[in-house]
Design a protein around this motif. Structure first.
Motif, PDB file in Angstrom:
ATOM      1  N   GLU A  61     -24.618  93.779 -44.527  1.00  0.00           N
ATOM      2  CA  GLU A  61     -23.933  93.043 -43.477  1.00  0.00           C
ATOM      3  C   GLU A  61     -22.441  93.261 -43.647  1.00  0.00           C
ATOM      4  OE1 GLU A  61     -24.234  88.773 -43.715  1.00  0.00           O
ATOM      5  OE2 GLU A  61     -23.707  88.756 -45.838  1.00  0.00           O
ATOM      6  N   ILE A  62     -21.744  93.143 -42.539  1.00  0.00           N
ATOM      7  CA  ILE A  62     -20.285  93.196 -42.581  1.00  0.00           C
ATOM      8  C   ILE A  62     -19.771  91.891 -41.991  1.00  0.00           C
ATOM      9  CG2 ILE A  62     -18.192  94.363 -41.820  1.00  0.00           C
ATOM     10  CD1 ILE A  62     -19.889  96.913 -41.494  1.00  0.00           C
ATOM     11  N   VAL A  63     -18.935  91.214 -42.753  1.00  0.00           N
ATOM     12  CA  VAL A  63     -18.334  89.955 -42.321  1.00  0.00           C
ATOM     13  C   VAL A  63     -16.825  90.168 -42.261  1.00  0.00           C
ATOM     14  CG1 VAL A  63     -18.007  87.513 -42.836  1.00  0.00           C
ATOM     15  CG2 VAL A  63     -20.167  88.637 -43.450  1.00  0.00           C
ATOM     16  N   VAL A  64     -16.251  89.915 -41.106  1.00  0.00           N
ATOM     17  CA  VAL A  64     -14.799  90.003 -40.958  1.00  0.00           C
ATOM     18  C   VAL A  64     -14.256  88.577 -40.951  1.00  0.00           C
ATOM     19  CG1 VAL A  64     -12.898  90.652 -39.436  1.00  0.00           C
ATOM     20  CG2 VAL A  64     -14.848  92.197 -39.733  1.00  0.00           C
ATOM     21  N   ALA A  65     -13.410  88.276 -41.926  1.00  0.00           N
ATOM     22  CA  ALA A  65     -12.744  86.980 -41.995  1.00  0.00           C
ATOM     23  C   ALA A  65     -11.445  87.103 -41.206  1.00  0.00           C
ATOM     24  CB  ALA A  65     -12.465  86.593 -43.442  1.00  0.00           C
ATOM     25  N   SER A  70      -3.818  87.245 -33.378  1.00  0.00           N
ATOM     26  CA  SER A  70      -3.408  87.041 -31.991  1.00  0.00           C
ATOM     27  C   SER A  70      -3.697  88.273 -31.139  1.00  0.00           C
ATOM     28  CB  SER A  70      -1.922  86.688 -31.934  1.00  0.00           C
ATOM     29  OG  SER A  70      -1.144  87.730 -32.487  1.00  0.00           O
ATOM     30  N   ASP A  71      -4.345  89.280 -31.718  1.00  0.00           N
ATOM     31  CA  ASP A  71      -4.695  90.485 -30.977  1.00  0.00           C
ATOM     32  C   ASP A  71      -6.217  90.542 -30.787  1.00  0.00           C
ATOM     33  OD1 ASP A  71      -5.659  91.171 -33.468  1.00  0.00           O
ATOM     34  OD2 ASP A  71      -4.354  92.898 -33.744  1.00  0.00           O
ATOM     35  N   ARG A  72      -6.774  91.708 -30.557  1.00  0.00           N
ATOM     36  CA  ARG A  72      -8.200  91.881 -30.273  1.00  0.00           C
ATOM     37  C   ARG A  72      -9.043  92.152 -31.521  1.00  0.00           C
ATOM     38  NH1 ARG A  72      -8.914  96.510 -27.474  1.00  0.00           N
ATOM     39  NH2 ARG A  72     -11.040  95.850 -27.034  1.00  0.00           N
ATOM     40  N   THR A  73      -8.553  91.819 -32.695  1.00  0.00           N
ATOM     41  CA  THR A  73      -9.273  92.085 -33.944  1.00  0.00           C
ATOM     42  C   THR A  73     -10.697  91.557 -33.903  1.00  0.00           C
ATOM     43  OG1 THR A  73      -7.241  92.112 -35.266  1.00  0.00           O
ATOM     44  CG2 THR A  73      -9.297  91.650 -36.439  1.00  0.00           C
ATOM     45  N   ALA A  74     -10.879  90.299 -33.557  1.00  0.00           N
ATOM     46  CA  ALA A  74     -12.214  89.676 -33.556  1.00  0.00           C
ATOM     47  C   ALA A  74     -13.133  90.347 -32.550  1.00  0.00           C
ATOM     48  CB  ALA A  74     -12.104  88.187 -33.269  1.00  0.00           C
ATOM     49  N   GLY A  81     -20.350  95.444 -34.524  1.00  0.00           N
ATOM     50  CA  GLY A  81     -21.510  94.952 -35.249  1.00  0.00           C
ATOM     51  C   GLY A  81     -21.214  94.055 -36.433  1.00  0.00           C
ATOM     52  N   ALA A  82     -19.996  93.620 -36.575  1.00  0.00           N
ATOM     53  CA  ALA A  82     -19.647  92.726 -37.686  1.00  0.00           C
ATOM     54  C   ALA A  82     -19.834  91.279 -37.252  1.00  0.00           C
ATOM     55  CB  ALA A  82     -18.203  92.945 -38.120  1.00  0.00           C
ATOM     56  N   ARG A  83     -20.108  90.435 -38.220  1.00  0.00           N
ATOM     57  CA  ARG A  83     -20.110  88.991 -37.983  1.00  0.00           C
ATOM     58  C   ARG A  83     -18.684  88.529 -38.246  1.00  0.00           C
ATOM     59  NH1 ARG A  83     -21.556  84.389 -41.521  1.00  0.00           N
ATOM     60  NH2 ARG A  83     -22.124  85.936 -43.064  1.00  0.00           N
ATOM     61  N   VAL A  84     -18.111  87.814 -37.297  1.00  0.00           N
ATOM     62  CA  VAL A  84     -16.721  87.368 -37.428  1.00  0.00           C
ATOM     63  C   VAL A  84     -16.697  85.880 -37.770  1.00  0.00           C
ATOM     64  CG1 VAL A  84     -14.508  87.082 -36.237  1.00  0.00           C
ATOM     65  CG2 VAL A  84     -15.902  89.129 -35.831  1.00  0.00           C
ATOM     66  N   VAL A  85     -15.971  85.571 -38.829  1.00  0.00           N
ATOM     67  CA  VAL A  85     -15.750  84.195 -39.257  1.00  0.00           C
ATOM     68  C   VAL A  85     -14.262  83.925 -39.065  1.00  0.00           C
ATOM     69  CG1 VAL A  85     -15.852  82.584 -41.189  1.00  0.00           C
ATOM     70  CG2 VAL A  85     -17.611  84.346 -40.932  1.00  0.00           C
TER      71      VAL A  85
END
Length: 91
Positions: A61-65, A70-74, A81-85
């Motif tokens: 899994e890939i989790v992006v914290a 303030s940009d389009r990172t999330a 395909g990453a889960r964003v927290v």
């Protein structure tokens, strides 16, 4: 044997089945990526992680914290395909 919240006591067969299901669903590798306004790089970074992880043949899994970007990172991370927290700890 363990009881659930309703008081049902699981049989040995149920416990084995639940453990097997949890093990099968759980990724063996977790990649955690801290990010703040990484719109320019997050897509390529996640692509490289996907390629490397697939080559290993393990579940992952890939989790992006995402730390209050303030940009389009999330958005980019989710599309890749990453889960964003989301976190709000900018200092």
């Amino acid at each position: 044997m363990a009881a659930d919240l309703s008081g049902h006591v699981a049989t040995d067969a149920e416990s084995v089945a639940e453990t097997a299901a949890a093990t099968a669903a759980a990724p063996s590798i977790s990649f955690v990526i801290p990010a703040y306004n990484e719109e320019a790089f997050i897509g390529r970074t996640l692509q490289a992680i996907h390629e490397s992880a697939r080559a290993l043949g393990e579940t992952y899994e890939i989790v992006v914290a995402n730390d209050n970007s303030s940009d389009r990172t999330a958005e980019i991370a989710e599309q890749a395909g990453a889960r964003v927290v989301t976190a709000h700890h900018r200092q």
